[in-house]
Design a protein around this motif. Structure first.
Motif, PDB file in Angstrom:
ATOM      1  N   TYR A 144       0.428  -1.219   0.003  1.00 36.94           N
ATOM      2  CA  TYR A 144       0.096  -0.004   0.180  1.00 36.94           C
ATOM      3  C   TYR A 144       0.989   1.225  -0.080  1.00 36.94           C
ATOM      4  N   TRP A 157      -2.730   6.055 -13.638  1.00 34.83           N
ATOM      5  CA  TRP A 157      -3.468   4.737 -13.417  1.00 34.83           C
ATOM      6  C   TRP A 157      -3.971   4.324 -14.800  1.00 34.83           C
ATOM      7  N   GLN A 178      -5.736  -7.842   2.693  1.00 33.72           N
ATOM      8  CA  GLN A 178      -6.764  -7.719   1.814  1.00 33.72           C
ATOM      9  C   GLN A 178      -8.030  -6.629   2.310  1.00 33.72           C
ATOM     10  N   GLU A 210     -10.424   3.607  -0.909  1.00 30.84           N
ATOM     11  CA  GLU A 210     -10.970   2.615  -1.804  1.00 30.84           C
ATOM     12  C   GLU A 210     -10.076   2.664  -3.007  1.00 30.84           C
ATOM     13  N   ASP A 211      -9.761   3.749  -3.550  1.00 32.39           N
ATOM     14  CA  ASP A 211      -9.380   3.745  -5.122  1.00 32.39           C
ATOM     15  C   ASP A 211      -7.812   3.261  -4.950  1.00 32.39           C
ATOM     16  N   HIS A 213      -7.026   0.852  -2.526  1.00 32.36           N
ATOM     17  CA  HIS A 213      -7.105  -0.364  -2.322  1.00 32.36           C
ATOM     18  C   HIS A 213      -7.565  -1.243  -3.425  1.00 32.36           C
ATOM     19  N   GLN A 214      -7.999  -0.566  -4.291  1.00 35.83           N
ATOM     20  CA  GLN A 214      -8.388  -1.320  -5.742  1.00 35.83           C
ATOM     21  C   GLN A 214      -7.004  -1.660  -6.602  1.00 35.83           C
ATOM     22  N   ARG A 215      -6.117  -0.804  -6.132  1.00 39.10           N
ATOM     23  CA  ARG A 215      -4.879  -0.859  -7.130  1.00 39.10           C
ATOM     24  C   ARG A 215      -3.951  -2.201  -6.662  1.00 39.10           C
ATOM     25  N   THR A 217      -3.289  -6.346  -5.157  1.00 39.39           N
ATOM     26  CA  THR A 217      -3.725  -7.564  -5.035  1.00 39.39           C
ATOM     27  C   THR A 217      -2.843  -8.545  -4.157  1.00 39.39           C
TER      28      THR A 217
END
Length: 549
Positions: A144, A157, A178, A210-211, A213-215, A217
């Motif tokens: 992160y 992005w 996660q 959140e944006d 977090h979505q980047r 895995t």
């Protein structure tokens, strides 16, 4: 018989996940196994060994090894329960300030610019690709942090095909990663502005935006075992691999195997970053060493590196017009930099001592002028050291030591500059000379402890830290540094003992005293952390990573 069974299980663990199991680790392993025997209902260690062997081929192991634990609906395999108790999963955002500054300010911009240029040269109609892998990602703070660093660089992005992936062998740690939910202790090195910008309060915790977090895995991966087909496809052409504070738990064979795996995963000119001293004594000839003030970095070359190049003595790279500078930090766990104490003023009789035969007799005024010149030269050398112009600092400090062999400050500057360029022998010699001038100086003992740790002599490092405590029993940081060294040896009982002594020392100090000027951490902050850690983690868990820099 039980001892043989215990070593048999230890060997199985090392063979399957690379965790180094020394004789000093066996008492801790035995305690963990006693707990697992009760939970599993195994009659003895031999039965548990058979369980592990069978479990290795179970559907649960295979599904979780492919990152499908949640989707499979199968209970976690016994291996995952065992590894959760054997591994320490603690991290924090922007860990190792110097290394992360190197990543954010130099390596990421260089990678992005190079990939853009390559994309244009190939006239590819698709998007340029950026691949970053946090290997041994623990609870996710490192990955992160990378995503936040890219956001701070205004990374476009939508114009890139980007993969930021974190892998670990602990399913418990991956679950935390996660979720993206963290307590205050994960932010102990975080700029408050970044914390407010990229995290949102959720009850008593903070959730990653959140944006961001979505980047990213997260996926299960065992660095020692071969990847499955899907993971192998993902972990190719990686531009940057971060594997920090992982190899300290691996045996030499597992480290060598993992390094080869990393080289195959890296794109040409891709970078590998490890903890500062984790590859000490390892063969890194398959990489090209890049030397920066903040850290050594390992790069996959475009062509095979020349056998003439010695990985133990890399040629430093010149940065920003400065003289060539080394980059190996003296310690994987840097000790606090203290201000260099000013030497006592020389008495008038010393200033007016008889000159050597044939030399003019100096006046009091000329002696005072010489003193002022010396102080100015010390300030200049300090500035060079602070700016990491180590070669320059060495020349300046050497001149001062030649002019005045009793100049303590010059000796300290010279010792630090030598240590920061990896020249340990002269650094130790200078420290000894300086200690003859001020035997009770704590800075020099800390520096000698750092060097000893860098050289792998943990017993000597501990000896210097004990001397620090003998000189000043309020030096709680020395207890924590001892705990970190014992952690490397897996001597958990000694880790706990040192942390208790650190807490006892903190209880003697005023609560509001700031003990870390960089983060503003106070005695009260440290006391609360250690009380919580000792209350919840005894006796099986202690972590060097939990100690602030």
């Amino acid at each position: 018989m039980e001892s043989l069974s215990l070593k048999r299980i230890a060997g199985l663990i090392t063979a399957n996940v690379g965790l180094r199991m020394r004789d000093t680790d066996l008492p801790h392993l035995a305690e963990v196994l006693r707990q697992r025997l009760k939970t599993c209902g195994c009659r003895d260690l031999d039965a548990y060994y058979e369980l592990l062997v069978c479990d290795r081929a179970s559907p649960a192991w295979r599904s979780q090894s492919m990152g499908l634990a949640d989707a499979s609906g199968l209970p976690p395999s016994e291996w995952h329960h065992l590894l959760t108790q054997l591994t320490i999963n603690e991290s924090y955002f922007f860990r190792d300030r110097n290394q992360f500054q190197l990543i954010a300010q130099r390596l990421l911009p260089e990678i992005i610019a190079r990939k853009q240029q390559q994309h244009r040269a190939a006239a590819d109609r698709g998007r340029p690709r950026l691949r970053i892998w946090s290997a041994g990602c623990s609870t996710g703070e490192e990955l992160y942090s990378i995503a936040i660093a890219l956001a701070e660089l205004n990374f476009a992005w939508s114009e890139w095909d980007t993969l930021l992936i974190g892998t670990d062998i602990s399913m418990k740690a991956l679950t935390t990663a996660q979720l993206g939910l963290y307590g205050n202790w994960s932010f102990r090195q975080t700029d408050p502005t970044l914390q407010q910008k990229y995290f949102r309060p959720q009850r008593q915790l903070l959730r990653i935006r959140e944006d961001i977090h979505q980047r990213v895995t997260f996926q299960y991966s065992n660095l020692v075992q071969a990847h499955d087909a899907s993971t192998s496809t993902l972990l190719q052409e990686i531009d940057l691999i971060l594997c920090r504070n992982v190899f300290i738990y691996f045996d030499d064979q597992a480290i060598a195997h993992t390094l080869t795996k990393f080289r195959h995963s890296l794109a040409c000119e891709g970078y590998l970053i490890t903890g500062h001293t984790e590859l000490y004594g390892q063969d890194v000839g398959q990489f090209q060493l890049q030397v920066f003030p903040e850290s050594l970095v390992y790069q996959r070359p475009l062509a095979a590196p020349s056998s003439a190049a010695s990985p133990e003595q890399p040629k430093p790279a010149a940065l920003g017009g400065q003289p060539s500078q080394m980059m190996r930090q003296p310690s994987a766990r840097p000790l606090p930099q203290r201000s260099i104490p000013s030497p006592p003023l020389r008495s008038r009789s010393q200033l007016q001592s008889p000159p050597a035969k044939g030399q003019p007799i100096p006046s009091a005024r000329s002696a005072m002028a010489a003193e002022a010149i010396s102080e100015a030269a010390i300030a200049t050398a300090k500035t060079s050291l602070f700016n990491k112009a180590y070669a320059q600092a060495i020349v300046q400090a050497q001149q001062l030591c030649t002019q005045d062999p009793n100049n303590f400050e010059a000796h300290v500057i010279l010792a630090r500059a030598y240590a920061n360029t990896g020249q340990h022998h002269p650094a130790k010699d200078i420290c000894k000379r300086a200690l003859s001038l001020q035997p009770l100086n704590l800075d020099l003992h800390y520096l000698l402890a750092q060097i000893a740790e860098e050289e792998g002599d943990l017993d000597l490092a501990k000896e210097h830290l004990r001397r620090i405590i003998y000189i000043d029993n309020y030096e709680f940081q020395a207890y924590l540094d001892l705990a970190s060294l014992y952690q490397q040896e897996r001597r958990i009982d000694q880790v706990v003992k040192m942390e208790r002594l650190a807490l006892k020392t903190l209880n003697l100090l005023p609560e509001k005293t700031i003990v870390n000027p960089e983060t503003g951490a106070t005695v009260a902050d440290w006391r609360q952390h250690l009380e919580t850690k000792l209350a919840f983690n005894l006796p099986t868990s202690a972590s060097p990573q939990s100690l602030p820099k």
